[in-house]
Write a protein that holds these residues in place. Structure first.
Motif, PDB file in Angstrom:
ATOM      1  N   LYS A   5      66.769 -23.151 -24.528  1.00  0.00           N
ATOM      2  CA  LYS A   5      66.012 -22.865 -25.665  1.00  0.00           C
ATOM      3  C   LYS A   5      66.885 -22.220 -26.541  1.00  0.00           C
ATOM      4  O   LYS A   5      67.392 -20.962 -26.470  1.00  0.00           O
ATOM      5  CB  LYS A   5      64.586 -22.174 -25.335  1.00  0.00           C
ATOM      6  CG  LYS A   5      63.725 -21.765 -26.444  1.00  0.00           C
ATOM      7  CD  LYS A   5      62.778 -20.614 -26.084  1.00  0.00           C
ATOM      8  CE  LYS A   5      63.360 -19.404 -25.913  1.00  0.00           C
ATOM      9  NZ  LYS A   5      62.050 -18.312 -25.608  1.00  0.00           N
ATOM     10  N   TYR A   7      66.863 -19.888 -29.955  1.00  0.00           N
ATOM     11  CA  TYR A   7      65.846 -19.288 -30.634  1.00  0.00           C
ATOM     12  C   TYR A   7      66.605 -18.223 -31.615  1.00  0.00           C
ATOM     13  O   TYR A   7      67.844 -18.457 -31.811  1.00  0.00           O
ATOM     14  CB  TYR A   7      65.137 -18.403 -29.817  1.00  0.00           C
ATOM     15  CG  TYR A   7      65.797 -17.321 -28.946  1.00  0.00           C
ATOM     16  CD1 TYR A   7      65.679 -15.978 -29.630  1.00  0.00           C
ATOM     17  CD2 TYR A   7      66.524 -17.365 -28.112  1.00  0.00           C
ATOM     18  CE1 TYR A   7      66.334 -14.888 -28.998  1.00  0.00           C
ATOM     19  CE2 TYR A   7      67.372 -16.560 -27.254  1.00  0.00           C
ATOM     20  CZ  TYR A   7      67.260 -15.273 -27.880  1.00  0.00           C
ATOM     21  OH  TYR A   7      67.909 -14.246 -27.200  1.00  0.00           O
ATOM     22  N   CYS A  14      59.297 -19.095 -32.285  1.00  0.00           N
ATOM     23  CA  CYS A  14      60.217 -18.493 -31.117  1.00  0.00           C
ATOM     24  C   CYS A  14      59.445 -17.666 -30.154  1.00  0.00           C
ATOM     25  O   CYS A  14      59.426 -17.885 -29.121  1.00  0.00           O
ATOM     26  CB  CYS A  14      61.519 -18.299 -31.460  1.00  0.00           C
ATOM     27  SG  CYS A  14      62.583 -19.528 -32.260  1.00  0.00           S
ATOM     28  N   PHE A  21      57.695 -21.016 -22.322  1.00  0.00           N
ATOM     29  CA  PHE A  21      59.116 -21.337 -21.734  1.00  0.00           C
ATOM     30  C   PHE A  21      59.335 -20.836 -20.708  1.00  0.00           C
ATOM     31  O   PHE A  21      59.667 -21.230 -19.362  1.00  0.00           O
ATOM     32  CB  PHE A  21      60.210 -21.317 -22.734  1.00  0.00           C
ATOM     33  CG  PHE A  21      61.310 -21.678 -22.511  1.00  0.00           C
ATOM     34  CD1 PHE A  21      61.852 -23.096 -22.415  1.00  0.00           C
ATOM     35  CD2 PHE A  21      62.374 -20.757 -21.664  1.00  0.00           C
ATOM     36  CE1 PHE A  21      63.117 -23.206 -22.323  1.00  0.00           C
ATOM     37  CE2 PHE A  21      63.681 -21.062 -21.666  1.00  0.00           C
ATOM     38  CZ  PHE A  21      63.891 -22.460 -21.685  1.00  0.00           C
ATOM     39  N   THR A  46      68.543 -19.451 -22.414  1.00  0.00           N
ATOM     40  CA  THR A  46      68.197 -19.182 -23.872  1.00  0.00           C
ATOM     41  C   THR A  46      69.548 -18.869 -24.333  1.00  0.00           C
ATOM     42  O   THR A  46      70.439 -18.392 -23.623  1.00  0.00           O
ATOM     43  CB  THR A  46      66.914 -18.393 -23.894  1.00  0.00           C
ATOM     44  OG1 THR A  46      67.480 -16.920 -23.494  1.00  0.00           O
ATOM     45  CG2 THR A  46      65.696 -18.580 -23.338  1.00  0.00           C
ATOM     46  N   PRO A  65      61.980 -23.082 -32.954  1.00  0.00           N
ATOM     47  CA  PRO A  65      62.985 -23.277 -31.681  1.00  0.00           C
ATOM     48  C   PRO A  65      63.366 -24.775 -31.654  1.00  0.00           C
ATOM     49  O   PRO A  65      62.900 -25.683 -32.243  1.00  0.00           O
ATOM     50  CB  PRO A  65      61.647 -22.858 -30.851  1.00  0.00           C
ATOM     51  CG  PRO A  65      60.401 -23.314 -31.603  1.00  0.00           C
ATOM     52  CD  PRO A  65      60.702 -23.070 -33.042  1.00  0.00           C
ATOM     53  N   HIS A  66      64.345 -24.727 -30.693  1.00  0.00           N
ATOM     54  CA  HIS A  66      64.839 -26.164 -30.453  1.00  0.00           C
ATOM     55  C   HIS A  66      65.324 -25.945 -29.164  1.00  0.00           C
ATOM     56  O   HIS A  66      65.858 -24.939 -28.421  1.00  0.00           O
ATOM     57  CB  HIS A  66      66.100 -26.045 -31.341  1.00  0.00           C
ATOM     58  CG  HIS A  66      66.834 -27.531 -31.290  1.00  0.00           C
ATOM     59  ND1 HIS A  66      66.693 -28.438 -32.361  1.00  0.00           N
ATOM     60  CD2 HIS A  66      67.485 -27.991 -30.167  1.00  0.00           C
ATOM     61  CE1 HIS A  66      67.306 -29.511 -32.165  1.00  0.00           C
ATOM     62  NE2 HIS A  66      67.803 -29.228 -30.708  1.00  0.00           N
ATOM     63  N   PHE A  67      64.973 -27.248 -28.490  1.00  0.00           N
ATOM     64  CA  PHE A  67      65.318 -27.335 -26.784  1.00  0.00           C
ATOM     65  C   PHE A  67      66.397 -28.216 -26.548  1.00  0.00           C
ATOM     66  O   PHE A  67      66.316 -29.528 -27.333  1.00  0.00           O
ATOM     67  CB  PHE A  67      63.843 -27.661 -26.018  1.00  0.00           C
ATOM     68  CG  PHE A  67      63.096 -26.642 -26.312  1.00  0.00           C
ATOM     69  CD1 PHE A  67      61.966 -26.630 -27.424  1.00  0.00           C
ATOM     70  CD2 PHE A  67      63.107 -25.451 -25.259  1.00  0.00           C
ATOM     71  CE1 PHE A  67      61.129 -25.719 -27.493  1.00  0.00           C
ATOM     72  CE2 PHE A  67      61.840 -24.409 -25.702  1.00  0.00           C
ATOM     73  CZ  PHE A  67      61.090 -24.423 -26.568  1.00  0.00           C
ATOM     74  N   VAL A  94      58.557 -30.020 -23.667  1.00  0.00           N
ATOM     75  CA  VAL A  94      59.840 -29.748 -22.906  1.00  0.00           C
ATOM     76  C   VAL A  94      59.585 -30.374 -21.440  1.00  0.00           C
ATOM     77  O   VAL A  94      60.598 -30.704 -20.990  1.00  0.00           O
ATOM     78  CB  VAL A  94      59.991 -28.308 -22.955  1.00  0.00           C
ATOM     79  CG1 VAL A  94      61.061 -27.852 -21.734  1.00  0.00           C
ATOM     80  CG2 VAL A  94      60.344 -27.813 -24.185  1.00  0.00           C
TER      81      VAL A  94
END
Length: 101
Positions: A5, A7, A14, A21, A46, A65-67, A94
């Motif tokens: 993750k 953030y 996030c 998460f 993370t 946020p980006h996964f 996710v």
């Protein structure tokens, strides 16, 4: 599989999705009551994009946020930075990437 993750400390979304998460991470860690038989392919981590700009660049993170899901060297990016995203929606997004296949 590894799920990262990306953030930022200044990112409200996030913070909002962090508990979802964390719950996914806890569920993956508790996949088996026997520690020797726990699923080792599902690792969660993370990184703060401001503290780790090299990772940000490596995974092409432009928004948070980006996964990022890494599976055997294959990388799948999952953007979850849409306005109004709920923790439940993010967790489902996710999880769909993590547990498909």
């Amino acid at each position: 599989r590894v799920v990262l993750k990306a953030y930022a400390t200044w990112c409200g979304s996030c913070t909002k999705i962090a508990p979802a998460f964390d719950k996914l991470a806890d569920e993956a860690a508790a996949a088996s009551p026997d520690p020797a038989k726990r699923e080792k392919k599902r690792i969660f981590g993370t990184f703060d994009i401001d503290a780790a700009p090299a990772l940000k660049a490596q995974y092409g993170v432009t928004t948070v946020p980006h996964f990022v899901v890494v599976d055997g060297g294959d990388v799948t990016s999952v953007r979850a930075s849409y306005v109004g995203s709920s923790a439940v929606e993010v967790a489902a997004l996710v999880a769909s990437q993590l547990w498909n296949s």
